[in-house]
Design a protein around this motif. Structure first.
Motif, short mmCIF file in Angstrom:
data_model
loop_
_atom_site.label_atom_id
_atom_site.label_comp_id
_atom_site.label_asym_id
_atom_site.label_seq_id
_atom_site.Cartn_x
_atom_site.Cartn_y
_atom_site.Cartn_z
N ARG B 229 -37.00 31.40 22.55
CA ARG B 229 -37.84 30.45 21.45
C ARG B 229 -37.29 29.12 20.96
O ARG B 229 -37.50 28.92 19.65
CB ARG B 229 -38.68 31.44 21.09
CG ARG B 229 -38.34 32.08 19.74
CD ARG B 229 -38.87 32.55 18.67
NE ARG B 229 -38.03 32.86 17.65
CZ ARG B 229 -38.98 33.08 16.81
NH1 ARG B 229 -40.31 33.32 16.54
NH2 ARG B 229 -37.96 33.30 14.68
N GLY B 230 -35.59 29.25 20.65
CA GLY B 230 -34.96 28.61 19.43
C GLY B 230 -35.26 27.59 19.53
O GLY B 230 -35.89 26.71 20.53
N ASN B 231 -34.39 27.00 18.64
CA ASN B 231 -34.38 25.25 17.92
C ASN B 231 -33.59 24.63 18.52
O ASN B 231 -32.25 24.59 18.39
CB ASN B 231 -34.85 25.31 16.38
CG ASN B 231 -35.06 23.51 16.01
OD1 ASN B 231 -34.32 23.06 16.78
ND2 ASN B 231 -35.40 23.42 15.12
N GLN B 232 -33.23 24.45 19.81
CA GLN B 232 -32.35 23.59 20.76
C GLN B 232 -31.47 23.10 19.74
O GLN B 232 -30.60 23.69 19.67
CB GLN B 232 -32.99 23.07 21.47
CG GLN B 232 -31.60 22.63 22.88
CD GLN B 232 -31.90 21.78 24.16
OE1 GLN B 232 -33.11 22.65 24.75
NE2 GLN B 232 -31.28 21.30 24.32
N ALA B 233 -31.97 21.74 18.87
CA ALA B 233 -31.24 21.45 17.51
C ALA B 233 -30.21 22.18 17.09
O ALA B 233 -29.07 21.32 16.76
CB ALA B 233 -31.75 20.03 17.86
N THR B 238 -29.08 25.27 24.81
CA THR B 238 -30.15 25.34 25.78
C THR B 238 -30.89 26.01 25.57
O THR B 238 -30.23 27.64 26.03
CB THR B 238 -30.04 24.55 26.92
OG1 THR B 238 -28.63 24.40 26.70
CG2 THR B 238 -31.08 24.37 27.65
N VAL B 239 -32.45 26.59 25.36
CA VAL B 239 -33.22 27.66 25.32
C VAL B 239 -33.88 27.62 27.33
O VAL B 239 -33.11 26.88 27.60
CB VAL B 239 -35.00 27.09 25.12
CG1 VAL B 239 -35.93 28.09 25.97
CG2 VAL B 239 -34.82 26.62 23.44
N GLY B 240 -33.56 29.22 27.42
CA GLY B 240 -33.54 29.06 28.61
C GLY B 240 -31.53 30.01 29.99
O GLY B 240 -32.20 29.81 30.46
N ASP B 280 -39.94 27.50 36.91
CA ASP B 280 -40.11 28.75 36.77
C ASP B 280 -39.69 28.91 35.30
O ASP B 280 -39.90 30.18 34.87
CB ASP B 280 -38.50 29.47 37.23
CG ASP B 280 -39.40 29.85 39.01
OD1 ASP B 280 -40.50 29.64 39.13
OD2 ASP B 280 -38.40 29.61 40.15
N LEU B 281 -38.75 28.46 34.12
CA LEU B 281 -38.30 28.88 33.01
C LEU B 281 -39.96 28.69 32.10
O LEU B 281 -40.21 30.05 31.43
CB LEU B 281 -37.65 27.52 32.59
CG LEU B 281 -37.11 27.82 30.93
CD1 LEU B 281 -36.71 29.46 30.48
CD2 LEU B 281 -36.39 27.00 29.99
N LYS B 282 -40.39 27.82 32.31
CA LYS B 282 -41.99 27.55 31.85
C LYS B 282 -42.88 29.01 32.14
O LYS B 282 -43.75 29.07 31.56
CB LYS B 282 -42.60 26.69 32.25
CG LYS B 282 -43.41 25.41 31.43
CD LYS B 282 -43.80 24.43 31.91
CE LYS B 282 -45.56 24.42 31.72
NZ LYS B 282 -46.49 22.90 32.52
N GLN B 283 -43.20 29.54 33.69
CA GLN B 283 -43.47 30.71 33.80
C GLN B 283 -42.54 31.37 33.32
O GLN B 283 -43.63 33.05 33.18
CB GLN B 283 -43.41 30.88 35.30
CG GLN B 283 -43.54 32.22 35.84
CD GLN B 283 -45.48 32.05 36.22
OE1 GLN B 283 -46.30 31.85 35.37
NE2 GLN B 283 -45.54 33.02 36.75
N ALA B 284 -41.66 31.78 33.63
CA ALA B 284 -41.09 33.16 32.15
C ALA B 284 -41.21 33.00 30.88
O ALA B 284 -42.00 34.04 30.60
CB ALA B 284 -39.91 32.73 32.41
N LEU B 285 -41.71 32.12 31.02
CA LEU B 285 -42.13 31.72 28.82
C LEU B 285 -43.22 32.43 28.66
O LEU B 285 -43.69 33.15 28.22
CB LEU B 285 -41.67 30.46 28.05
CG LEU B 285 -40.44 29.84 28.18
CD1 LEU B 285 -40.03 28.60 27.58
CD2 LEU B 285 -39.33 31.03 27.25
#
Lengths: 336, 336
Positions: B229-233, B238-240, B280-285
């Protein structure tokens, strides 16, 4: 299996003699090595067992035992520190095989092939840490200094080797600097530990260090020569490994010293550009032969062997000292 | 650049407060880090500078300084040992990035991408050895014991993590064991050094160790939650990342606890078989969200944070102690 007494005398090498003199100590070291690589994480033990149980000649821990026995030092401490030396050596082998993308070690598939690069890197880190844990058990800051200095020097030698890979203009001095780091530093530390344990004084400590350093350099040069003429079955590695990796070692550096323009172009192609064809190793061997790279390499090794034997003369005279002197010649002239 | 006094008070974090209180000490540590990574081999300095100069928050060396200051210990020794802690941390980062095949670290390309895996492995070994050289300069066997134990435990944690990668039946206890090794052991060692320097006695040493261990566990759980859930910047990764590497962390383990058969099949495919498709990352989230993996992960982190703050209560009361307590909350609730 014949007992040592039944072995034909001709097959006994100087290594066998020292091993026989220190057999029960070496057994204690082997037991320590096996018990102290225990971990609650099974993969650590599996990988460490694969590599350590595969054998190898255990020259470095044997040198720690011999250098301690020479000064009648406490052999219990020598056992522990000999195990440390072997752990450090094993850790560097694991990392080297990853760095060199090696496929074979001691005649079987290398750990990175069987267990993967990731496990090899991390178990190497574990063995390295375990070595320092054992040293703190021993409790001598001087020993810790010697072995942490050696570890840093090994890494510097390896990084230097990586930095100069394929540079055909590399001076012979740089080659000596590389092998002093990657090989001789640990030989030097392994034997310096002996007089430290025995509290034999700084002059003896320095003499032992000189012995180990020069033995290590001589040993590595001889090893690099073997890479171009070794008996593959005996050394458990393929002839030409250094060639394929673009590592410039003594035989090639000698072949380069008086190389024609055409020959230099060949070496630049195969070592710098790593553009190697099927017959190039044969051509490399022919050029090394033409410039006497093997003979000159062995002569260079012999010059360091001489220094190692000279350093021994300042140490207490004993049968073991004589055996160490024979060991120097043996390690330079071996064909294994 | 505004002086600290001009900074708006709202932007000051507990980390800033401790840093301000120990600013000159941290400067001394930074100087030591730069001077003691010197080597005659240029590539070592280049690579180490790339990573160390890139910054990072230097939380671990700061903790060594704070834990020494809390007991009014010798800050000169703390500077040296804080540098050791940072060298060990940097060495593990270098090796981790090779093992994880990472592409980014602290918002820029990771060292393995820029300098190659070989250099990263070997310079990691160098920094690790250099840390032990610095410790022998300090001369405390107890400190050497603490940090060599921590180093071995870190490696064990990393190997365990590798061994259980993709095992969706992994118990939460194993996850805690992994992060205790790979992260919390060095936090614990970093702060245990303080009472040792100050000779504050074994009860205080144990309390500091408990503080560091629990802070480290809390910190790593929070970090693992941020990965989903991090703020990537802000976090510079990278998230995931963990998802892509098949690392099972708290949010996923919670999502697995009450997963339907269909959901388990999804996790087995993406984590065990590492057969990952675009969505898949979207599904995982979504699954993590459905099972409150973030909330439960943060609650787990908070429970360790609580233990860390409790350990602090047995230490000498001071503004610094209060700041360390605030730091615990901050490190668990951060979104950077």
């Amino acid at each position: 299996m014949p007992s040592p007494a039944q072995k034909p005398a001709l097959q006994q090498t100087p290594l066998d003699h020292i091993l026989a003199a220190l057999e029960s100590d070496m057994d204690a070291v082997n037991t320590l090595i096996l018990t102290r690589m225990e971990s609650p994480v099974p993969l650590i033990k599996q990988l460490a067992t694969y590599l350590i149980a595969a054998g190898g000649k255990r020259v470095r821990p044997l040198l720690t035992l011999a250098s301690t026995a020479l000064y009648s030092g406490d052999m219990k401490r020598a056992h522990l520190l000999a195990a440390c030396v072997e752990f450090i050596h094993t850790a560097t082998l694991l990392h080297d095989d990853v760095v060199d993308e090696s496929r074979e070690r001691r005649g079987k598939e290398s750990a990175n092939v069987v267990f993967g690069n990731q496990a090899s890197v991390l178990v190497g880190d574990f063995l390295f840490s375990r070595a320092f844990q054992l040293m703190t058990e021993d409790g001598s800051i001087e020993v810790l200094r010697i072995l942490s200095d050696a570890s840093a020097t090994i890494a510097e030698g390896e990084v230097l080797q990586l930095s100069v890979a394929g540079q055909i203009d590399m001076p012979m001095d740089t080659y000596i600097q590389v092998i002093t780091g990657k090989t001789a530093a640990l030989f030097a530390a392994a034997v310096e530990v002996g007089p430290v344990i025995a509290d034999a004084g700084s002059a003896q400590q320095q003499a032992m260090r000189d012995f180990g350093l020069n033995l290590g350099i001589a040993f590595q040069i001889a090893d690099d020569v073997l890479d171009y003429r070794g008996n593959q079955a005996k050394i458990g590695k393929t002839v030409g490994d250094d060639f394929r990796e673009g590592k410039l070692t003594a035989p090639v550096l000698y072949a380069l010293q008086n190389a024609s323009d055409e020959e230099r172009a060949f070496w630049a192609r195969v070592m710098t550009d790593k553009d190697q064809q099927a017959d190039d190793l044969k051509q490399a061997l022919a050029l090394i032969d033409k410039h006497d790279g093997i003979g000159k390499g062995l002569a260079l090794a012999a010059s360091y062997a001489q220094k190692a034997k000279y350093a021994l003369t300042t140490m207490p005279d004993s049968p073991l000292r004589a055996q160490l002197s024979d060991l120097v010649d043996y390690m330079v002239n071996r064909d294994f």
